[in-house]
Write a protein that holds these residues in place. Sequence first.
Motif, PDB file in Angstrom:
ATOM      1  N   SER A 106       8.089  28.524 105.813  1.00 29.24           N
ATOM      2  CA  SER A 106       7.170  29.429 106.703  1.00 29.24           C
ATOM      3  C   SER A 106       7.596  28.913 107.995  1.00 29.24           C
ATOM      4  CB  SER A 106       5.976  29.357 106.228  1.00 29.24           C
ATOM      5  OG  SER A 106       5.177  30.589 107.077  1.00 29.24           O
ATOM      6  N   LEU A 107       7.385  27.777 108.399  1.00 27.21           N
ATOM      7  CA  LEU A 107       7.556  27.151 109.662  1.00 27.21           C
ATOM      8  C   LEU A 107       8.082  25.829 109.588  1.00 27.21           C
ATOM      9  CD1 LEU A 107       7.711  27.641 112.763  1.00 27.21           C
ATOM     10  CD2 LEU A 107       5.478  26.841 112.903  1.00 27.21           C
TER      11      LEU A 107
ATOM     12  N   PRO B 270       8.905  21.935 110.688  1.00 27.29           N
ATOM     13  CA  PRO B 270       8.380  20.990 111.805  1.00 27.29           C
ATOM     14  C   PRO B 270       9.065  20.893 113.138  1.00 27.29           C
ATOM     15  CG  PRO B 270       9.015  19.683 110.236  1.00 27.29           C
ATOM     16  CD  PRO B 270       9.410  21.339 109.722  1.00 27.29           C
ATOM     17  N   LEU B 271       8.567  20.258 114.096  1.00 29.87           N
ATOM     18  CA  LEU B 271       9.410  19.957 115.374  1.00 29.87           C
ATOM     19  C   LEU B 271      10.232  18.659 115.048  1.00 29.87           C
ATOM     20  CD1 LEU B 271       9.869  20.390 118.451  1.00 29.87           C
ATOM     21  CD2 LEU B 271       7.954  18.751 118.754  1.00 29.87           C
ATOM     22  N   ALA B 272      11.665  19.093 115.274  1.00 27.77           N
ATOM     23  CA  ALA B 272      12.450  17.978 115.541  1.00 27.77           C
ATOM     24  C   ALA B 272      12.508  17.194 116.625  1.00 27.77           C
ATOM     25  CB  ALA B 272      13.959  18.526 115.262  1.00 27.77           C
ATOM     26  N   LYS B 273      12.542  16.007 116.541  1.00 28.07           N
ATOM     27  CA  LYS B 273      12.393  15.016 117.766  1.00 28.07           C
ATOM     28  C   LYS B 273      13.459  15.400 118.871  1.00 28.07           C
ATOM     29  CE  LYS B 273      10.000  11.236 115.339  1.00 28.07           C
ATOM     30  NZ  LYS B 273      10.192   9.847 115.096  1.00 28.07           N
ATOM     31  N   ARG B 274      14.719  15.582 118.431  1.00 22.55           N
ATOM     32  CA  ARG B 274      15.777  16.043 119.238  1.00 22.55           C
ATOM     33  C   ARG B 274      15.681  17.376 119.958  1.00 22.55           C
ATOM     34  NH1 ARG B 274      21.206  13.964 116.132  1.00 22.55           N
ATOM     35  NH2 ARG B 274      20.643  12.224 114.977  1.00 22.55           N
ATOM     36  N   SER B 275      14.910  18.365 119.137  1.00 26.58           N
ATOM     37  CA  SER B 275      14.486  19.596 119.731  1.00 26.58           C
ATOM     38  C   SER B 275      13.644  19.463 120.954  1.00 26.58           C
ATOM     39  CB  SER B 275      14.047  20.633 118.903  1.00 26.58           C
ATOM     40  OG  SER B 275      14.950  20.892 117.954  1.00 26.58           O
ATOM     41  N   GLN B 276      12.636  18.594 120.816  1.00 21.97           N
ATOM     42  CA  GLN B 276      11.586  18.302 121.916  1.00 21.97           C
ATOM     43  C   GLN B 276      12.332  17.552 123.084  1.00 21.97           C
ATOM     44  OE1 GLN B 276       9.062  14.911 121.176  1.00 21.97           O
ATOM     45  NE2 GLN B 276       7.163  16.465 121.914  1.00 21.97           N
ATOM     46  N   PHE B 277      13.397  16.599 122.695  1.00 24.67           N
ATOM     47  CA  PHE B 277      14.144  15.778 123.760  1.00 24.67           C
ATOM     48  C   PHE B 277      14.975  17.064 124.978  1.00 24.67           C
ATOM     49  CE2 PHE B 277      17.983  13.869 125.074  1.00 24.67           C
ATOM     50  CZ  PHE B 277      17.521  13.063 126.018  1.00 24.67           C
ATOM     51  N   LEU B 278      15.720  17.978 124.049  1.00 24.97           N
ATOM     52  CA  LEU B 278      16.539  18.586 124.478  1.00 24.97           C
ATOM     53  C   LEU B 278      15.731  20.053 125.292  1.00 24.97           C
ATOM     54  CD1 LEU B 278      19.293  19.364 121.590  1.00 24.97           C
ATOM     55  CD2 LEU B 278      19.515  18.230 123.691  1.00 24.97           C
ATOM     56  N   ILE B 279      14.686  20.431 124.758  1.00 20.49           N
ATOM     57  CA  ILE B 279      13.769  21.321 125.524  1.00 20.49           C
ATOM     58  C   ILE B 279      13.374  20.643 126.836  1.00 20.49           C
ATOM     59  CG2 ILE B 279      11.580  22.288 125.572  1.00 20.49           C
ATOM     60  CD1 ILE B 279      12.155  23.042 122.626  1.00 20.49           C
TER      61      ILE B 279
ATOM     62  N   ASN C 224      14.058  24.892 111.334  1.00 16.84           N
ATOM     63  CA  ASN C 224      13.216  24.304 112.135  1.00 16.84           C
ATOM     64  C   ASN C 224      13.309  24.539 113.659  1.00 16.84           C
ATOM     65  OD1 ASN C 224      12.680  22.828 109.649  1.00 16.84           O
ATOM     66  ND2 ASN C 224      14.661  21.721 110.260  1.00 16.84           N
ATOM     67  N   SER C 225      13.661  25.718 114.074  1.00 17.28           N
ATOM     68  CA  SER C 225      13.787  26.016 115.556  1.00 17.28           C
ATOM     69  C   SER C 225      12.584  26.355 116.533  1.00 17.28           C
ATOM     70  CB  SER C 225      14.871  27.365 115.710  1.00 17.28           C
ATOM     71  OG  SER C 225      14.109  28.434 115.207  1.00 17.28           O
ATOM     72  N   GLY C 226      11.530  26.209 115.577  1.00 13.29           N
ATOM     73  CA  GLY C 226      10.254  26.540 116.474  1.00 13.29           C
ATOM     74  C   GLY C 226       9.480  28.058 116.178  1.00 13.29           C
ATOM     75  N   PRO C 227       8.298  28.389 116.467  1.00 10.35           N
ATOM     76  CA  PRO C 227       7.992  29.767 116.103  1.00 10.35           C
ATOM     77  C   PRO C 227       8.574  30.800 116.945  1.00 10.35           C
ATOM     78  CG  PRO C 227       6.079  28.220 117.221  1.00 10.35           C
ATOM     79  CD  PRO C 227       7.246  27.465 116.814  1.00 10.35           C
ATOM     80  N   GLY C 228       8.852  32.102 116.260  1.00 11.07           N
ATOM     81  CA  GLY C 228       9.485  32.801 116.941  1.00 11.07           C
ATOM     82  C   GLY C 228      10.958  32.592 117.283  1.00 11.07           C
ATOM     83  N   GLY C 229      11.725  31.584 116.841  1.00 11.11           N
ATOM     84  CA  GLY C 229      12.944  31.046 117.065  1.00 11.11           C
ATOM     85  C   GLY C 229      13.894  32.150 117.235  1.00 11.11           C
ATOM     86  N   ILE C 230      15.029  31.755 117.711  1.00  7.55           N
ATOM     87  CA  ILE C 230      16.170  32.738 117.947  1.00  7.55           C
ATOM     88  C   ILE C 230      16.834  33.265 116.499  1.00  7.55           C
ATOM     89  CG2 ILE C 230      17.975  31.004 118.369  1.00  7.55           C
ATOM     90  CD1 ILE C 230      18.950  33.021 120.534  1.00  7.55           C
ATOM     91  N   GLY C 231      17.376  34.350 116.236  1.00  5.58           N
ATOM     92  CA  GLY C 231      17.944  34.640 115.170  1.00  5.58           C
ATOM     93  C   GLY C 231      19.294  34.439 115.089  1.00  5.58           C
ATOM     94  N   GLY C 232      20.118  35.077 113.894  1.00  4.47           N
ATOM     95  CA  GLY C 232      21.610  34.910 113.903  1.00  4.47           C
ATOM     96  C   GLY C 232      22.004  36.159 113.043  1.00  4.47           C
TER      97      GLY C 232
ATOM     98  N   VAL D 115      18.294  25.625 122.420  1.00  3.51           N
ATOM     99  CA  VAL D 115      18.714  24.274 122.223  1.00  3.51           C
ATOM    100  C   VAL D 115      17.469  23.684 121.268  1.00  3.51           C
ATOM    101  CG1 VAL D 115      19.285  23.816 124.624  1.00  3.51           C
ATOM    102  CG2 VAL D 115      17.012  23.941 124.359  1.00  3.51           C
ATOM    103  N   SER D 116      16.476  24.169 121.017  1.00  6.08           N
ATOM    104  CA  SER D 116      15.619  24.046 120.037  1.00  6.08           C
ATOM    105  C   SER D 116      16.045  23.895 118.939  1.00  6.08           C
ATOM    106  CB  SER D 116      14.356  24.751 120.153  1.00  6.08           C
ATOM    107  OG  SER D 116      13.284  24.427 119.031  1.00  6.08           O
ATOM    108  N   LEU D 117      16.975  24.985 118.513  1.00  6.09           N
ATOM    109  CA  LEU D 117      17.502  25.309 117.282  1.00  6.09           C
ATOM    110  C   LEU D 117      18.721  24.122 117.297  1.00  6.09           C
ATOM    111  CD1 LEU D 117      18.548  26.489 114.889  1.00  6.09           C
ATOM    112  CD2 LEU D 117      19.710  28.143 116.175  1.00  6.09           C
TER     113      LEU D 117
END
Length: 451
Positions: A47-48, A50-59, A253-261, A314-316
């Motif tokens: 469903s959703l 979790p947050l990747a530490k690298r995503s947090q860093f890149l954001i 794991n791109s985050g809520p409402g993350g970008i599609g493809g 970048v979250s993705l």
Amino acid sequence: MVSADHEGLEATALADDEFIIPTYKDIGAQVPEEIAGQRCTYLCGNSLGPLAKRSQFLIQQELCVWATRAVTGHFNHPHGREWMNIADTVTPLLADLVGAKDKEVACMGTLTANLHLMMSAFYKPTPNRYKILCEGKAFPSDQYAFASQAAFHGYDPKDAIVELFPRGGEFTLRNSDILDVIAKQGSTIALVIFSGVQYYTGQWFPMKEIAEAAKEQGCICGWDLAHAIGNVPLSLHDWDVDFAVWCSYKYLNSGPGGIGGLFVHEKWESNKAPQFAGWWGHDAATRFQMPPDFSPIPGAQGFQQSNPSVLATVSLLGSLQVFKQVGTMRPLRERSVLLTAHLEVLLRQTGFYVPPDEAAKHPANGPPRFTIITPEERESRGAQLSLLFLPTKSDVMERILNYLESAGVIGDERRPDVIRLTPTPLYNTTRDCERAAEVLKRAFEAIDRLT
């Protein structure tokens, strides 16, 4: 509880130290104080993620670039991620996950918007071939898109949409039944479109076989991969799939409402121009010259309309870097098969499980029980297990869900009677599976004491 022994299954996850899992305290679980600071039992990546530490860093990096470079960050970026080309950082990684060439993939938009774009390009009904074949109980957003597209072309959705449901007393579709309908009704079907993995049951459809059957009958074949990408191995190019769409906030794991493809097979490159053009789909070499006539990028990226959100992209990217680090889908799939089987065995050992064929006959006044409606065969499922609680249309599911959540076991419900539990190989451990089964057993025992 007896442990399930699956040879080769490591207790630790492939990359659990790369993700931030909420603690029991974070989610308000009622657990002893000495474990409140430990990570909760999170089995809800379907469903959703979790947050990747690298995503947090890149954001955080991009926020800093925004603050210090502002508009110049589009062309001059201290980390080499110029915003005008930001999608290029994820395109090869997405292509690897879906089994495609880079030019067949675009990181863009959201799932349903991309689905409408693809249907506007590929659903071309005629008086004799206008039907859309899909699974019954497809995700509601897909159902709405199919119905509105049929109506847009002047067809009654009740006539144009052919939904396939499981046989009586069964919970999932038989592969043979799907292929049978394509063979018998193919001359009237314009579009065959299924979910790669069905959101409710967790059934992984035979994608290669369906694509081949559709092609034999002259049908377009598309896929909603929301629950498949990052979950099961895909080979869209080799399977000759026409198009596919996905979101990225579940297994990716791109985050809520993350970008599609989306994916468009290269065979359509020369004769499937975007119907609804946008600036970002224009040839990048002349895009900023602002020419009056649209010159699409060859392939899937010509369907882009607006520049993608840098923060969402970048979250993705942070999560996809973890996928690449662990070796992408082969090791993930190997662990996923073992981990889901491990959870399945433990659930069956709780003493409250009934087989699916018995569940269909469970009396309305029978004792609280559950079955697993996800196929048992590894080739017909991904990571998810869907638990159906009995008697159906009672309050059993709700009571079990409340107990699980209070103990810090996070799955999700699909009303009226299903809870989905998904051990994800990137960050879930064998202990997560064991604790989930233990708490589920205690939940049933608690209900028994009150009845």
